[in-house]
Design a protein around this motif. Sequence first.
Motif, PDB file in Angstrom:
ATOM      1  N   ILE A   1     -13.438  23.260  -7.554  1.00  0.00           N
ATOM      2  CA  ILE A   1     -14.307  23.258  -6.385  1.00  0.00           C
ATOM      3  C   ILE A   1     -13.469  23.447  -5.125  1.00  0.00           C
ATOM      4  O   ILE A   1     -12.393  22.861  -4.978  1.00  0.00           O
ATOM      5  N   THR A   2     -13.993  24.241  -4.204  1.00  0.00           N
ATOM      6  CA  THR A   2     -13.353  24.411  -2.904  1.00  0.00           C
ATOM      7  C   THR A   2     -13.862  23.332  -1.953  1.00  0.00           C
ATOM      8  O   THR A   2     -15.064  23.205  -1.726  1.00  0.00           O
ATOM      9  N   VAL A   3     -12.936  22.545  -1.408  1.00  0.00           N
ATOM     10  CA  VAL A   3     -13.285  21.469  -0.477  1.00  0.00           C
ATOM     11  C   VAL A   3     -12.889  21.904   0.930  1.00  0.00           C
ATOM     12  O   VAL A   3     -11.706  22.106   1.220  1.00  0.00           O
ATOM     13  N   LYS A   4     -13.894  22.065   1.803  1.00  0.00           N
ATOM     14  CA  LYS A   4     -13.663  22.561   3.160  1.00  0.00           C
ATOM     15  C   LYS A   4     -13.275  21.423   4.106  1.00  0.00           C
ATOM     16  O   LYS A   4     -13.663  20.273   3.913  1.00  0.00           O
ATOM     17  N   GLU A   5     -12.517  21.778   5.131  1.00  0.00           N
ATOM     18  CA  GLU A   5     -12.098  20.797   6.115  1.00  0.00           C
ATOM     19  C   GLU A   5     -13.251  20.433   7.045  1.00  0.00           C
ATOM     20  O   GLU A   5     -14.274  21.111   7.105  1.00  0.00           O
ATOM     21  N   ARG A   6     -13.043  19.372   7.799  1.00  0.00           N
ATOM     22  CA  ARG A   6     -13.982  18.967   8.841  1.00  0.00           C
ATOM     23  C   ARG A   6     -14.063  20.067   9.898  1.00  0.00           C
ATOM     24  O   ARG A   6     -13.029  20.541  10.387  1.00  0.00           O
ATOM     25  N   PRO A   7     -15.265  20.520  10.266  1.00  0.00           N
ATOM     26  CA  PRO A   7     -15.385  21.633  11.218  1.00  0.00           C
ATOM     27  C   PRO A   7     -14.806  21.271  12.588  1.00  0.00           C
ATOM     28  O   PRO A   7     -14.871  20.117  13.031  1.00  0.00           O
ATOM     29  N   ALA A   8     -14.260  22.270  13.268  1.00  0.00           N
ATOM     30  CA  ALA A   8     -13.678  22.047  14.594  1.00  0.00           C
ATOM     31  C   ALA A   8     -14.744  21.710  15.621  1.00  0.00           C
ATOM     32  O   ALA A   8     -14.448  21.065  16.638  1.00  0.00           O
ATOM     33  N   SER A   9     -15.998  22.105  15.377  1.00  0.00           N
ATOM     34  CA  SER A   9     -17.067  21.838  16.333  1.00  0.00           C
ATOM     35  C   SER A   9     -17.558  20.401  16.299  1.00  0.00           C
ATOM     36  O   SER A   9     -18.322  19.981  17.170  1.00  0.00           O
ATOM     37  N   PHE A  10     -17.124  19.634  15.300  1.00  0.00           N
ATOM     38  CA  PHE A  10     -17.556  18.229  15.232  1.00  0.00           C
ATOM     39  C   PHE A  10     -16.719  17.416  16.216  1.00  0.00           C
ATOM     40  O   PHE A  10     -15.498  17.604  16.302  1.00  0.00           O
ATOM     41  N   PRO A  11     -17.355  16.486  16.962  1.00  0.00           N
ATOM     42  CA  PRO A  11     -16.606  15.719  17.980  1.00  0.00           C
ATOM     43  C   PRO A  11     -15.404  14.996  17.382  1.00  0.00           C
ATOM     44  O   PRO A  11     -15.519  14.303  16.368  1.00  0.00           O
ATOM     45  N   ALA A  12     -14.269  15.135  18.029  1.00  0.00           N
ATOM     46  CA  ALA A  12     -13.029  14.550  17.499  1.00  0.00           C
ATOM     47  C   ALA A  12     -13.059  13.031  17.546  1.00  0.00           C
ATOM     48  O   ALA A  12     -12.432  12.367  16.715  1.00  0.00           O
ATOM     49  N   SER A  13     -13.794  12.458  18.504  1.00  0.00           N
ATOM     50  CA  SER A  13     -13.813  11.006  18.654  1.00  0.00           C
ATOM     51  C   SER A  13     -14.838  10.326  17.748  1.00  0.00           C
ATOM     52  O   SER A  13     -14.872   9.093  17.685  1.00  0.00           O
ATOM     53  N   ALA A  14     -15.681  11.103  17.069  1.00  0.00           N
ATOM     54  CA  ALA A  14     -16.748  10.529  16.241  1.00  0.00           C
ATOM     55  C   ALA A  14     -16.297  10.387  14.793  1.00  0.00           C
ATOM     56  O   ALA A  14     -15.388  11.088  14.332  1.00  0.00           O
ATOM     57  N   ILE A  15     -16.933   9.463  14.093  1.00  0.00           N
ATOM     58  CA  ILE A  15     -16.671   9.291  12.657  1.00  0.00           C
ATOM     59  C   ILE A  15     -17.301  10.454  11.898  1.00  0.00           C
ATOM     60  O   ILE A  15     -18.466  10.800  12.115  1.00  0.00           O
ATOM     61  N   TRP A  16     -16.539  11.060  10.995  1.00  0.00           N
ATOM     62  CA  TRP A  16     -17.012  12.218  10.221  1.00  0.00           C
ATOM     63  C   TRP A  16     -18.047  11.755   9.192  1.00  0.00           C
ATOM     64  O   TRP A  16     -17.759  10.946   8.311  1.00  0.00           O
ATOM     65  N   LEU A  17     -19.271  12.278   9.316  1.00  0.00           N
ATOM     66  CA  LEU A  17     -20.380  11.876   8.436  1.00  0.00           C
ATOM     67  C   LEU A  17     -21.085  13.121   7.912  1.00  0.00           C
ATOM     68  O   LEU A  17     -22.030  13.627   8.529  1.00  0.00           O
ATOM     69  N   PRO A  18     -20.650  13.668   6.765  1.00  0.00           N
ATOM     70  CA  PRO A  18     -21.361  14.811   6.166  1.00  0.00           C
ATOM     71  C   PRO A  18     -22.491  14.318   5.258  1.00  0.00           C
ATOM     72  O   PRO A  18     -22.260  13.546   4.321  1.00  0.00           O
ATOM     73  N   ALA A  19     -23.714  14.749   5.506  1.00  0.00           N
ATOM     74  CA  ALA A  19     -24.857  14.254   4.735  1.00  0.00           C
ATOM     75  C   ALA A  19     -25.987  15.260   4.817  1.00  0.00           C
ATOM     76  O   ALA A  19     -25.959  16.213   5.611  1.00  0.00           O
ATOM     77  N   SER A  20     -27.006  15.035   3.978  1.00  0.00           N
ATOM     78  CA  SER A  20     -28.213  15.855   4.041  1.00  0.00           C
ATOM     79  C   SER A  20     -29.150  15.378   5.137  1.00  0.00           C
ATOM     80  O   SER A  20     -29.890  16.169   5.722  1.00  0.00           O
ATOM     81  N   ASN A  21     -29.129  14.088   5.418  1.00  0.00           N
ATOM     82  CA  ASN A  21     -29.959  13.546   6.491  1.00  0.00           C
ATOM     83  C   ASN A  21     -29.443  12.156   6.857  1.00  0.00           C
ATOM     84  O   ASN A  21     -29.055  11.379   5.982  1.00  0.00           O
ATOM     85  N   ILE A  22     -29.426  11.842   8.150  1.00  0.00           N
ATOM     86  CA  ILE A  22     -29.090  10.513   8.646  1.00  0.00           C
ATOM     87  C   ILE A  22     -30.120  10.131   9.710  1.00  0.00           C
ATOM     88  O   ILE A  22     -30.427  10.935  10.600  1.00  0.00           O
ATOM     89  N   SER A  23     -30.644   8.922   9.618  1.00  0.00           N
ATOM     90  CA  SER A  23     -31.640   8.461  10.581  1.00  0.00           C
ATOM     91  C   SER A  23     -31.253   7.085  11.094  1.00  0.00           C
ATOM     92  O   SER A  23     -30.590   6.302  10.412  1.00  0.00           O
ATOM     93  N   LEU A  24     -31.677   6.793  12.348  1.00  0.00           N
ATOM     94  CA  LEU A  24     -31.492   5.496  12.985  1.00  0.00           C
ATOM     95  C   LEU A  24     -32.861   4.918  13.304  1.00  0.00           C
ATOM     96  O   LEU A  24     -33.716   5.607  13.870  1.00  0.00           O
ATOM     97  N   THR A  25     -33.094   3.660  12.936  1.00  0.00           N
ATOM     98  CA  THR A  25     -34.350   2.988  13.255  1.00  0.00           C
ATOM     99  C   THR A  25     -34.043   1.622  13.867  1.00  0.00           C
ATOM    100  O   THR A  25     -33.049   0.986  13.526  1.00  0.00           O
ATOM    101  N   GLU A  26     -34.933   1.196  14.784  1.00  0.00           N
ATOM    102  CA  GLU A  26     -34.772  -0.083  15.458  1.00  0.00           C
ATOM    103  C   GLU A  26     -36.067  -0.874  15.345  1.00  0.00           C
ATOM    104  O   GLU A  26     -37.157  -0.311  15.445  1.00  0.00           O
ATOM    105  N   SER A  27     -35.955  -2.181  15.113  1.00  0.00           N
ATOM    106  CA  SER A  27     -37.136  -3.042  15.043  1.00  0.00           C
ATOM    107  C   SER A  27     -36.837  -4.357  15.743  1.00  0.00           C
ATOM    108  O   SER A  27     -35.702  -4.831  15.746  1.00  0.00           O
ATOM    109  N   TRP A  28     -37.889  -4.945  16.365  1.00  0.00           N
ATOM    110  CA  TRP A  28     -37.797  -6.225  17.047  1.00  0.00           C
ATOM    111  C   TRP A  28     -38.754  -7.194  16.389  1.00  0.00           C
ATOM    112  O   TRP A  28     -39.821  -6.804  15.900  1.00  0.00           O
ATOM    113  N   SER A  29     -38.401  -8.470  16.410  1.00  0.00           N
ATOM    114  CA  SER A  29     -39.246  -9.472  15.763  1.00  0.00           C
ATOM    115  C   SER A  29     -40.495  -9.785  16.568  1.00  0.00           C
ATOM    116  O   SER A  29     -41.435 -10.390  16.045  1.00  0.00           O
TER     117      SER A  29
END
Length: 596
Positions: free
Chosen positions: A256-284
């Motif tokens: 398998i060919t494993v590609k590097e992290r793209p240069a367009s991804f922010p350098a200061s951010a954690i590298w997260l390759p995925a099909s989908n990522i979501s953020l949800t917030e709830s209050w009591s």
Amino acid sequence: MVSMKSFTLLLISAVFLCAGISGSQAQTQSVEASVDRTELIRGETVNLTLRVFGQQGGVQMDLTPLEENFDIIVTRTSSQMRTINSRTEAWTDYILTLFPRTTGTLEIPALTVAGQTTSPVSVEVLPQTQNAITPGQTLFLEAVINKDSIYVQEQLLFNIRLYYTINGIRNPQFTEVDIGDAVIQQIGSANQYEKLIDGVRYGVYEKQYVIFPQRSGQLKIPDIVFRGEVADGSSNFVFRNLNTRTITAFAEGYEITVKERPASFPASAIWLPASNISLTESWSQDVTRLQVGDTVTRQITITANGLDGAALPPLELPPLERFSTYSDPAEIERTFVDGNIVGTRIETQTLVATEAGSLEIQAITLPWWNVDSEELQTATIPSSFIRIEAATPSNGAVEEPAVTDPTDEPQAAGTRNTAIEDDLIASASPSLWMVLLATLVCAGLLLAWSLARHKRHKHEQTEPLIEQKPVSPAYETEIAISNEAAAFTKLQQACKQEDIVKLRLALIAWGRQYYQDARLYTLDDLFSHLGNAQLQELAIRLLGSVYGKPEQQNSTNKTDFAELLGLITAVRRQNHKTRKLERKQAPYLLPPLYKS
């Protein structure tokens, strides 16, 4: 004429002469090497037979040269003897089942057996046709991947499927999936089902894996080999593995060919390759109508399709003004949905409102890389608005003005009367007549104590001491789990009203219900249960403003009440999570080895 004795000697000589001729013939062909076939397909096995004449056991042989191109799957022996035209032959066969490691022309090298050297033998190993099923095939193996090229740390799905029509397979073994610079997890346990292929119904044994490469470049997945045993009634001369034969199946690995992290991804951010990522917030509760002293729970959940929960980073949440904040440890989980890994990270904060006013909660963003569309995306929780109002009495009752003597001097502005609810607590500012009364009472008690001591000295063995429990509603409520929530509600009300006397009683009442301890009568008893130095110091500072020295009085503020309530809320929440985890793990705990 030849005498009988001479005839007997001639006969014995002839027998030895024949034996010598037979022995010389055996010496010329003492060891032979042969194979059952010289052409096979990758994944099949070949049987190498080493025949040793005239030997019955204890044969020494060096098989090390075979390990260069072959795996030795199994070995077995058989011994035979036959007589042809009054000539007897005996030999022992050593049968080795060999599995070729590569394709092409492979040589079985010369081997040293019983002090003799065999002749080399060549076999041709042909490549296996991908996904080809030979008609009438009873056993075959396939390995499947979901992508030929992935990003570093991206999920790669790898499935191994064994198809079989043979019943009674024993001792099944698969090649271990061991890949350097990669994290490998098996998805659950193996699946078993049936599948119809070209009119033939096969049983299927499937193992699923998820692979996360940790370095760019080429990722090599090794060839997969299956080995097992089935019954074979024709093995009449097999002394080991009686009535069984070895079966094998093979599937080619992948590169398998494993590609590097793209240069367009922010350098200061954690590298997260995925099909989908979501953020949800709830209050009591509704955060637009909070009051000072209210406790509210904020929960933020990260859900990633294609990443383990352990790979998700902690969120950098800025501190919130007008709140005391207490963070719980993050909850990290992983599940598998349709063969894909789904990771979650849940971060929980307990917030205690400490000051009236309004504030804006900043938006939260999390950049990630969409491996399907190959583009940068951002999961976001939008900004929100919080309003905190000044605390009001929970029952809405209007306090009646105190009746005062007209001759008394007016109270200074900002002071208030506080009703003492605990019979054990004296007034914060005792007057002179109360001091005189207390002195007389103490003198009377001292006299009564002296008389009682003299009387008890005579009846010390017959009159047991009876512990006098304090008299207060805090101590009279029945101890029960169901009463803990009501006791905590009263504690919240005492904090909101900033009533220190009620706070003391509410703390003791809550502690008795929370720890289910009917012998908990004082704050010292409660602090010994809690074991929280910060909470104890804060409570002592609050109570000292009424019961302490003059310099300690009037030193509290509403922040202390909110902080105290926040600490107790955190204790309750952590205890609740611990009990929840214990209930969740209880069905999987092993029983003790020995009964106590």
